[in-house]
Write a protein that holds these residues in place. Structure first.
Motif, PDB file in Angstrom:
ATOM      1  N   LEU A   1       0.804  -1.220   0.000  1.00 35.29           N
ATOM      2  CA  LEU A   1       0.000   0.000   0.000  1.00 35.29           C
ATOM      3  C   LEU A   1       0.836   1.268   0.000  1.00 35.29           C
ATOM      4  N   LEU A   2       2.157   1.142  -0.113  1.00 41.07           N
ATOM      5  CA  LEU A   2       3.007   2.329  -0.060  1.00 41.07           C
ATOM      6  C   LEU A   2       2.651   3.358  -1.136  1.00 41.07           C
ATOM      7  N   PRO A   3       2.339   2.952  -2.385  1.00 34.98           N
ATOM      8  CA  PRO A   3       1.931   3.979  -3.361  1.00 34.98           C
ATOM      9  C   PRO A   3       0.675   4.740  -2.934  1.00 34.98           C
ATOM     10  N   VAL A   4      -0.252   4.050  -2.265  1.00 39.56           N
ATOM     11  CA  VAL A   4      -1.465   4.735  -1.799  1.00 39.56           C
ATOM     12  C   VAL A   4      -1.121   5.697  -0.671  1.00 39.56           C
ATOM     13  N   PHE A   5      -0.291   5.247   0.269  1.00 44.43           N
ATOM     14  CA  PHE A   5       0.113   6.141   1.358  1.00 44.43           C
ATOM     15  C   PHE A   5       0.880   7.338   0.816  1.00 44.43           C
ATOM     16  N   ALA A   6       1.703   7.119  -0.201  1.00 46.82           N
ATOM     17  CA  ALA A   6       2.428   8.226  -0.810  1.00 46.82           C
ATOM     18  C   ALA A   6       1.464   9.254  -1.384  1.00 46.82           C
ATOM     19  N   ALA A   7       0.408   8.784  -2.036  1.00 47.23           N
ATOM     20  CA  ALA A   7      -0.593   9.701  -2.576  1.00 47.23           C
ATOM     21  C   ALA A   7      -1.323  10.440  -1.461  1.00 47.23           C
ATOM     22  N   LEU A   8      -1.627   9.747  -0.386  1.00 44.76           N
ATOM     23  CA  LEU A   8      -2.335  10.370   0.732  1.00 44.76           C
ATOM     24  C   LEU A   8      -1.501  11.463   1.388  1.00 44.76           C
ATOM     25  N   TYR A   9      -0.211  11.205   1.552  1.00 44.78           N
ATOM     26  CA  TYR A   9       0.658  12.142   2.265  1.00 44.78           C
ATOM     27  C   TYR A   9       1.432  13.067   1.337  1.00 44.78           C
ATOM     28  N   GLY A  10       1.189  12.972   0.027  1.00 48.92           N
ATOM     29  CA  GLY A  10       1.852  13.858  -0.909  1.00 48.92           C
ATOM     30  C   GLY A  10       3.345  13.676  -0.964  1.00 48.92           C
ATOM     31  N   ALA A  11       3.793  12.407  -0.931  1.00 43.57           N
ATOM     32  CA  ALA A  11       5.221  12.102  -0.930  1.00 43.57           C
ATOM     33  C   ALA A  11       5.529  11.062  -1.987  1.00 43.57           C
ATOM     34  N   ALA A  12       6.806  10.886  -2.261  1.00 37.79           N
ATOM     35  CA  ALA A  12       7.229   9.823  -3.163  1.00 37.79           C
ATOM     36  C   ALA A  12       7.116   8.485  -2.446  1.00 37.79           C
ATOM     37  N   ALA A  13       6.805   7.430  -3.187  1.00 42.11           N
ATOM     38  CA  ALA A  13       6.619   6.116  -2.572  1.00 42.11           C
ATOM     39  C   ALA A  13       7.855   5.680  -1.801  1.00 42.11           C
ATOM     40  N   ASP A  49       9.859   7.495  -0.208  1.00 47.17           N
ATOM     41  CA  ASP A  49       9.956   8.243   1.043  1.00 47.17           C
ATOM     42  C   ASP A  49       9.016   7.704   2.112  1.00 47.17           C
ATOM     43  N   MET A  50       8.087   6.830   1.724  1.00 43.92           N
ATOM     44  CA  MET A  50       7.159   6.243   2.686  1.00 43.92           C
ATOM     45  C   MET A  50       7.554   4.818   3.048  1.00 43.92           C
ATOM     46  N   ALA A  51       8.738   4.365   2.590  1.00 43.38           N
ATOM     47  CA  ALA A  51       9.146   2.979   2.818  1.00 43.38           C
ATOM     48  C   ALA A  51       9.255   2.641   4.303  1.00 43.38           C
ATOM     49  N   TRP A  52       9.550   3.658   5.128  1.00 47.63           N
ATOM     50  CA  TRP A  52       9.667   3.400   6.570  1.00 47.63           C
ATOM     51  C   TRP A  52       8.360   2.856   7.164  1.00 47.63           C
ATOM     52  N   LEU A  53       7.232   3.148   6.507  1.00 48.73           N
ATOM     53  CA  LEU A  53       5.948   2.676   7.024  1.00 48.73           C
ATOM     54  C   LEU A  53       5.839   1.153   7.004  1.00 48.73           C
ATOM     55  N   ARG A  84      -9.970   3.669  -2.972  1.00 52.41           N
ATOM     56  CA  ARG A  84     -10.542   4.934  -2.488  1.00 52.41           C
ATOM     57  C   ARG A  84      -9.836   5.446  -1.238  1.00 52.41           C
ATOM     58  N   GLY A  85      -8.996   4.599  -0.655  1.00 57.51           N
ATOM     59  CA  GLY A  85      -8.255   5.017   0.533  1.00 57.51           C
ATOM     60  C   GLY A  85      -7.575   3.835   1.175  1.00 57.51           C
ATOM     61  N   ALA A  86      -6.743   4.113   2.156  1.00 53.16           N
ATOM     62  CA  ALA A  86      -6.032   3.053   2.864  1.00 53.16           C
ATOM     63  C   ALA A  86      -5.638   3.561   4.237  1.00 53.16           C
ATOM     64  N   ALA A  87      -5.428   2.632   5.151  1.00 51.21           N
ATOM     65  CA  ALA A  87      -4.997   2.994   6.499  1.00 51.21           C
ATOM     66  C   ALA A  87      -4.200   1.848   7.087  1.00 51.21           C
ATOM     67  N   GLY A  88      -3.376   2.184   8.050  1.00 51.64           N
ATOM     68  CA  GLY A  88      -2.610   1.192   8.789  1.00 51.64           C
ATOM     69  C   GLY A  88      -2.490   1.626  10.226  1.00 51.64           C
ATOM     70  N   VAL A  89      -2.058   0.728  11.077  1.00 49.23           N
ATOM     71  CA  VAL A  89      -1.922   1.047  12.499  1.00 49.23           C
ATOM     72  C   VAL A  89      -0.503   0.748  12.968  1.00 49.23           C
TER      73      VAL A  89
END
Length: 277
Positions: free
Chosen positions: A15-27, A29-33, A51-56
């Motif tokens: 889901l990193l590409p989705v999180f990148a889109a949500l946070y306005g970052a490059a994929a 740069d979200m690899a730490w997630l 339509r969206g994604a989430a993690g805990v």
């Protein structure tokens, strides 16, 4: 019309590409997630569009923080996605909380999912306070630069861990310069046995000093240590010629907020925290 939605568990790394889109970052740069999230979910509509994604991710004393949210869409659709994600996280992961930033997750969506407001992130600002408060008897305040022992610094930083919105402290956070903080401007509190029992970190910015609200060991929160740390850093800011400060806090109590406001600081920004479980 609100679309039919499905919430599906998914590996966080996928889901990193989705999180990148949500946070306005490059994929990348979200690899730490990927190594931080304990579980994750994606929301699909009837045509299998994301339509969206989430993690805990774990929080030491408050279960799990819900991250992510809804991709841009019609307001009613975004709210439906946010609610579906919050419900799935609470159902599957148990005790969770989220920042109701009004964008990724909104207060209305979280309330519909059964969450309740339990705290806030706040940014306060104003003229550098002039007051001084001595450290409680038996305690000593020292510049963080004079206490280079990383174990002691980690003990001090751990005083934040039971506050909602904070996470387990990593060793890197205790190093000089971590988070941009100035160890010569920051203060650490030591008890009579030399153990760290509080901390207040600060950094020079253009025209003002940025301060984190002090962390104080739980058994000393009834004392004046928090005020002594904060005002001690303010005194050092004045000595450097700074007439203004900002103060950031996560999960501070109403009494602590009232004390900060009494110093002449004003709330510039407030982001409620909602929790369920």
């Amino acid at each position: 019309m609100t679309p039919t939605l499905r919430v599906v568990p998914a590996p966080p790394a996928e889901l990193l590409p989705v999180f990148a889109a949500l946070y306005g970052a490059a994929a990348e740069d979200m690899a730490w997630l990927a190594g931080t999230l304990q579980a994750a979910w994606v929301v699909l509509d009837e045509e299998n569009n994301v339509r969206g994604a989430a993690g805990v991710r774990p929080s030491p004393a408050h279960g799990l923080e819900l991250m992510g949210g809804a991709l841009a869409g019609e307001p009613a659709e975004e709210e439906a996605v946010q609610t579906a994600l919050a419900q799935a996280a609470h159902r599957d992961a148990g005790k969770v909380y989220a920042f109701a930033d009004g964008h990724l997750f909104g207060a209305v969506s979280l309330a519909r999912a059964g969450f309740q407001e339990v705290g806030a992130y706040r940014l306060l600002a104003g003229p550098t306070p002039q007051e001084t408060v001595p450290a409680p008897d038996g305690l000593t305040l020292r510049p963080l630069a004079e206490v280079p022992d990383l174990a002691a610094r980690l003990d001090a930083l751990a005083s934040y861990e039971d506050r909602i919105g904070h996470h387990a402290v990593l060793p890197a956070a205790a190093e000089d310069g971590a988070g941009g903080y100035d160890s010569a401007l920051s203060l650490i509190a030591l008890d009579g046995e030399g153990r760290a029992c509080g901390i207040c970190r600060a950094a020079e910015e253009e025209g003002y000093v940025r301060i984190d609200a002090p962390g104080v060991r739980a058994d000393l929160r009834h004392t004046s240590l928090r005020q002594a740390l904060l005002l001690g850093v303010c005194a050092q800011a004045r000595a450097r010629g700074f007439g203004d400060i900002s103060l950031e806090s996560w999960g501070d109590t109403p009494e602590e907020l009232a004390a900060d406001l009494a110093l002449g600081l004003d709330i510039q920004f407030e982001n409620p925290i909602y929790a369920a479980g």
